[in-house]
Design a protein around this motif. Structure first.
Motif, PDB file in Angstrom:
ATOM      1  N   SER A 150     -45.750   5.072   4.144  1.00 36.46           N
ATOM      2  CA  SER A 150     -45.086   6.437   3.748  1.00 36.46           C
ATOM      3  C   SER A 150     -44.300   6.814   4.991  1.00 36.46           C
ATOM      4  CB  SER A 150     -46.296   7.491   3.688  1.00 36.46           C
ATOM      5  OG  SER A 150     -47.017   7.881   4.711  1.00 36.46           O
ATOM      6  N   PHE A 151     -43.557   7.943   4.533  1.00 34.11           N
ATOM      7  CA  PHE A 151     -42.640   8.310   5.582  1.00 34.11           C
ATOM      8  C   PHE A 151     -43.477   9.071   6.996  1.00 34.11           C
ATOM      9  CE2 PHE A 151     -40.208  11.798   7.622  1.00 34.11           C
ATOM     10  CZ  PHE A 151     -39.064  11.149   8.130  1.00 34.11           C
ATOM     11  N   PHE A 152     -44.362   9.663   6.935  1.00 40.02           N
ATOM     12  CA  PHE A 152     -45.121  10.298   7.988  1.00 40.02           C
ATOM     13  C   PHE A 152     -46.063   9.476   8.643  1.00 40.02           C
ATOM     14  CE2 PHE A 152     -43.962  13.926   5.325  1.00 40.02           C
ATOM     15  CZ  PHE A 152     -43.254  14.811   6.345  1.00 40.02           C
ATOM     16  N   GLU A 153     -46.377   8.286   7.893  1.00 41.24           N
ATOM     17  CA  GLU A 153     -47.191   7.103   8.676  1.00 41.24           C
ATOM     18  C   GLU A 153     -46.298   6.312   9.596  1.00 41.24           C
ATOM     19  OE1 GLU A 153     -50.395   5.106   5.753  1.00 41.24           O
ATOM     20  OE2 GLU A 153     -48.320   4.632   5.277  1.00 41.24           O
ATOM     21  N   MET A 154     -45.033   6.218   9.109  1.00 36.19           N
ATOM     22  CA  MET A 154     -43.964   5.494   9.998  1.00 36.19           C
ATOM     23  C   MET A 154     -43.562   6.437  10.938  1.00 36.19           C
ATOM     24  SD  MET A 154     -40.633   6.089  10.776  1.00 36.19           S
ATOM     25  CE  MET A 154     -40.264   7.215   9.222  1.00 36.19           C
ATOM     26  N   LEU A 155     -43.270   7.675  10.700  1.00 34.53           N
ATOM     27  CA  LEU A 155     -43.005   8.699  11.851  1.00 34.53           C
ATOM     28  C   LEU A 155     -44.017   8.687  12.989  1.00 34.53           C
ATOM     29  CD1 LEU A 155     -40.499  10.247  12.626  1.00 34.53           C
ATOM     30  CD2 LEU A 155     -41.873  12.397  11.424  1.00 34.53           C
ATOM     31  N   GLU A 183     -46.205   6.355  13.821  1.00 38.62           N
ATOM     32  CA  GLU A 183     -46.158   5.124  14.443  1.00 38.62           C
ATOM     33  C   GLU A 183     -45.107   5.053  15.712  1.00 38.62           C
ATOM     34  OE1 GLU A 183     -45.233   0.899  13.222  1.00 38.62           O
ATOM     35  OE2 GLU A 183     -46.768   1.743  11.912  1.00 38.62           O
ATOM     36  N   TYR A 184     -43.936   5.351  15.031  1.00 40.25           N
ATOM     37  CA  TYR A 184     -42.676   5.299  16.073  1.00 40.25           C
ATOM     38  C   TYR A 184     -42.917   6.392  17.249  1.00 40.25           C
ATOM     39  CZ  TYR A 184     -39.708   1.942  13.752  1.00 40.25           C
ATOM     40  OH  TYR A 184     -39.170   0.577  13.282  1.00 40.25           O
ATOM     41  N   ILE A 185     -43.449   7.714  16.836  1.00 43.39           N
ATOM     42  CA  ILE A 185     -43.659   8.747  18.063  1.00 43.39           C
ATOM     43  C   ILE A 185     -44.730   7.976  18.888  1.00 43.39           C
ATOM     44  CG2 ILE A 185     -44.716  10.711  18.202  1.00 43.39           C
ATOM     45  CD1 ILE A 185     -43.345  11.845  15.773  1.00 43.39           C
ATOM     46  N   LEU A 186     -45.721   7.526  18.468  1.00 42.66           N
ATOM     47  CA  LEU A 186     -46.798   6.910  19.366  1.00 42.66           C
ATOM     48  C   LEU A 186     -46.398   5.690  20.165  1.00 42.66           C
ATOM     49  CD1 LEU A 186     -50.006   6.948  17.177  1.00 42.66           C
ATOM     50  CD2 LEU A 186     -49.434   8.746  19.337  1.00 42.66           C
ATOM     51  N   ASP A 187     -45.446   4.837  19.587  1.00 40.61           N
ATOM     52  CA  ASP A 187     -44.827   3.738  20.215  1.00 40.61           C
ATOM     53  C   ASP A 187     -43.971   4.327  21.247  1.00 40.61           C
ATOM     54  OD1 ASP A 187     -46.056   1.766  18.546  1.00 40.61           O
ATOM     55  OD2 ASP A 187     -44.376   1.608  17.296  1.00 40.61           O
ATOM     56  N   GLY A 188     -43.179   5.365  20.979  1.00 41.23           N
ATOM     57  CA  GLY A 188     -42.290   5.845  22.123  1.00 41.23           C
ATOM     58  C   GLY A 188     -43.079   6.659  23.244  1.00 41.23           C
TER      59      GLY A 188
END
Length: 392
Positions: free
Chosen positions: A232-237, A239-244
């Motif tokens: 989902s969009f918020f799952e992806m978001l 994940e990328y925020i935590l990766d950053g």
């Protein structure tokens, strides 16, 4: 004299690459000449024309807005920790990576980035004479990062022969990811960051095609990029925020460790020999600095900064560069272009670990040619800095 030294520098780079070539008979010289010509034209346009100034200005303005938006979130969480008008390095330089990573995730999720990356890669493959997968990977590395890029080609990794795997890893080490470009722009002038991004893209192909020449048949040259798993969009978001945030913390940790270690080693060398370790390395790298176009009187100082980047990372070296206030603008420009890449010892472990996480045996292969990767990526940085020096 400037052009003669630059010519000698370019010849030295290609001779060093040629000396390490694993298949000299298969080196194709026409793509090399074309890409070198493109490097020269692009360096001139970016560094010496109004068009280049406009492009770089637009790029820098866009990132300044992004950094401003990032500051809103940072100030909400960390506001009050720093004095007014001041900001600790972690808060001001590294934490914006979180927002840039989130933005990349959105562009990736909406399939905008994959479309751009894939078709730029296809165009580049016509110029560099390499496979479409290699061209895609080079562009993707400059956007996604040196470890994340392998996820997008994970289906192919297990089937790649050693020589193609080397080129993919070389591209990842020779470039930098968009998520930290904004951080670089707070430490060195944006025009040098943009110039390095462009020059390294072609320089990576050039050095790899000399050190590791090969031909890819049409049957082998299939480009099927791995799509992201359904999220989902918020799952992806998230994940990328935590990766950053992970990237920001990892860079901070490495800075703490490397800066402290270099300070300790400098102190020990100074006590034992009356010269710091960085000053000693400066003499080793001084000839390379001179061939890149740096005046001899500044070559040792510049060589010390170059060596710092190699043994630690580009952030430590950029901080080191900021402390050298007496360097001429040309020297600062050449060194700045040299510093914008992931060519350092720690990247060997990062890239090998990323590949190993996706395919065990291929990760071991990467680890075995790790030093060869670093050698090639360092030559890419020298090549880019030498070309840039002609127009500074």
């Amino acid at each position: 004299m400037t052009y003669f030294i630059a010519l000698v520098g370019l010849l030295a780079v290609f001779l060093l690459a040629y000396s390490a070539s694993n298949n000299r008979k298969d080196i194709r010289y026409r793509p090399l000449v074309v890409m070198l010509a493109l490097q020269l034209v692009l360096a001139f346009l970016l560094l010496n024309t109004r068009v280049g100034e406009a492009v770089i200005g637009s790029f820098a303005t866009a990132f300044s807005y992004l950094l401003g938006y990032a500051a809103e979130g940072i100030n909400f969480v960390f506001g009050g920790l720093a004095n007014e008008g001041q900001s600790p390095f972690f808060i001001g330089v590294l934490l914006p990576i979180v927002f840039i990573s989130a933005l990349i995730g959105i562009l990736q999720y909406t399939r905008i980035l994959p479309f751009i990356i894939q078709y730029i890669g296809l165009v580049l493959s016509k110029v560099n004479g390499m496979g479409r997968l290699e061209s895609y990977n080079a562009v993707a590395s400059a956007v996604l990062g040196q470890s994340e890029v392998f996820i997008s080609v994970k289906k192919q990794i297990g089937f790649l022969p050693r020589h193609r795997l080397y080129t993919l890893c070389a591209s990842a080490m020779s470039t930098v990811s968009m998520s930290i470009v904004g951080a670089y722009m707070t430490m060195i002038q944006p025009k040098y960051v943009v110039a390095a991004l462009v020059l390294n893209l072609f320089g990576g192909f050039m050095i790899a095609s000399v050190i590791n020449p090969y031909r890819v048949s049409s049957e082998e040259d299939l480009l099927e990029v791995q799509a992201d798993e359904t999220q989902s969009f918020f799952e992806m978001l998230g994940e990328y925020i935590l990766d950053g945030f992970k990237v920001a913390v990892i860079v901070a940790a490495m800075l703490i460790g490397f800066v402290a270690l270099i300070a300790m080693i400098n102190g020990l060398f100074n006590l034992a020999f009356g010269i710091t370790f960085q000053e000693l390395l400066g003499y080793v790298f001084a000839p390379f600095a001179f061939l890149m176009g740096i005046p001899w009187k500044e070559a040792v100082e510049a060589g010390s900064i170059m060596a710092t980047k190699l043994v630690s990372n580009e952030f430590v070296a950029m901080l080191n560069l900021a402390d050298h206030k007496d360097l001429t603008s040309k020297t600062v420009g050449i060194i700045s272009v040299f510093l914008v890449s992931f060519a350092n010892f720690s990247s060997i472990g990062i890239i090998a670990g990323a590949v190993k996480g996706l395919h065990e045996s291929q990760g071991n292969v990467v680890a075995r040619f790790g030093l060869r990767l670093l050698y090639g990526a360092t030559l890419v940085s020298v090549l880019s800095a030498t070309v840039a020096g002609l127009f500074l």
